[in-house]
Design an enzyme around this catalytic site. Structure first.
Site, PDB file in Angstrom:
ATOM      1  CB  CYS A  70      -3.582   4.416   3.123  1.00  0.00           C
ATOM      2  SG  CYS A  70      -3.058   4.898   4.886  1.00  0.00           S
ATOM      3  CB  CYS A 152      -3.899   3.008   7.042  1.00  0.00           C
ATOM      4  SG  CYS A 152      -2.437   3.405   5.915  1.00  0.00           S
TER       5      CYS A 152
END
Ligand code: DVN
Length: 251
Positions: A70, A152
């Site tokens: 992420c 993400c």
């Protein structure tokens, strides 16, 4: 993404992580590499080169899938060189071409032929002039979609502020990537609008082209932030000059 080099010239092309003389980087085991290579070739051989589908590449995509942490995804549009100079220095950041999914055939063109199970080394259709559903365009649409779906946290995009259309809705970034971000996983898109040294600075974060991007992103319930001529961190020896170059040269 694709340039004019053919698949037969793939071995040993220079560039980040591309210092190997095989299809896969060395961290991929030989047996896995062979599977990946076979899956890739099967995706488009024995098929009309103007009638390839995203489904054709699914096995290849499943075999090459890598998770980018992420906050570390970098998209780019009309800034390929600059974005890759950046990830060359910031090794924890990843473009699609820095992952196995995009790495393997970055910079190549390829196609098959309906009447043969071999790769066609002679000629492949031009995506602009001949057909949209060609083996190269369909591949980049499919892998770009997967890359965006998997992103993400905060995602980044490097845009070219020296072009009138810094954000182009018809580009792969505009057409495929931003449409396939999952708002449940991606909370922010951060745009870096970069200008060429000595060139015109036609677009900044306050320009209408960037506002158009912001509108699309906000409609998807994702926060949009933007920075002009992003420069990162402090200088560290040779890395400093690279970074300064990267920030100033444009794509
Ligand atoms: O975020 C990146 C990366 O993840 C990638 O998959 O997609 C994003 C970049 O794509 P983009 O937004 O379309 O960026 P560009 O700069 O407009 O296009 C990059 C290159 O892809 C172009 O230089 C095209 O190469 P070419 O044919 O001019 O030598 C090529 N390209 C663009 N659209 C294409 C295509 N190649 C094949 N089929 C297409 N539809």
């Amino acid at each position: 993404m694709a340039t004019s080099q053919s698949l037969s010239q793939a071995a040993g092309a220079p560039g980040r992580k591309r210092f190997f003389s095989t299809f896969c980087p060395p961290q991929v085991l030989d047996k896995d590499c062979q599977k990946i290579q076979e899956a890739f070739i099967k995706s488009f051989t024995s098929k009309d080169p103007c009638n390839v589908t995203e489904q054709d590449y699914q096995l290849f995509i499943e075999l090459t899938n890598e998770i980018v942490p992420c906050d570390k995804t970098v998209f780019w549009s009309k800034t390929k060189e600059l974005a890759h100079q950046y990830t060359e220095i910031q090794q924890e950041m990843f473009t699609l071409e820095n992952t196995l999914l995009g790495y393997i055939v970055d910079g190549l063109r390829w196609c098959g032929d309906a009447g043969s199970s071999e790769i066609n080394y002679k000629s492949c259709p031009d995506w602009r002039e001949e057909c949209f559903n060609n083996s190269v365009s369909v591949f980049w649409n499919a892998v770009s979609k997967r890359f965006a779906e998997d992103a993400c946290g905060v995602v980044h995009v490097v845009l070219n502020g020296s072009l009138i259309k810094a954000f182009d809705e018809k580009s792969t970034f505009g057409r495929v990537e931003i449409r396939n971000l999952h708002p449940q996983k991606v909370h922010t898109l951060q745009a870096w609008v970069m200008h060429s040294i000595g060139g015109i600075a036609s677009i900044s974060c306050s320009s209408s082209s960037i506002f158009n991007l912001k509108t699309i992103i906000n409609e998807r319930n994702i926060t949009f932030t933007c920075q002009d001529n992003y420069r990162r961190g402090t200088c560290m020896g040779a890395k400093c000059s690279m970074r300064t170059f990267a920030a100033n040269e444009g794509a």
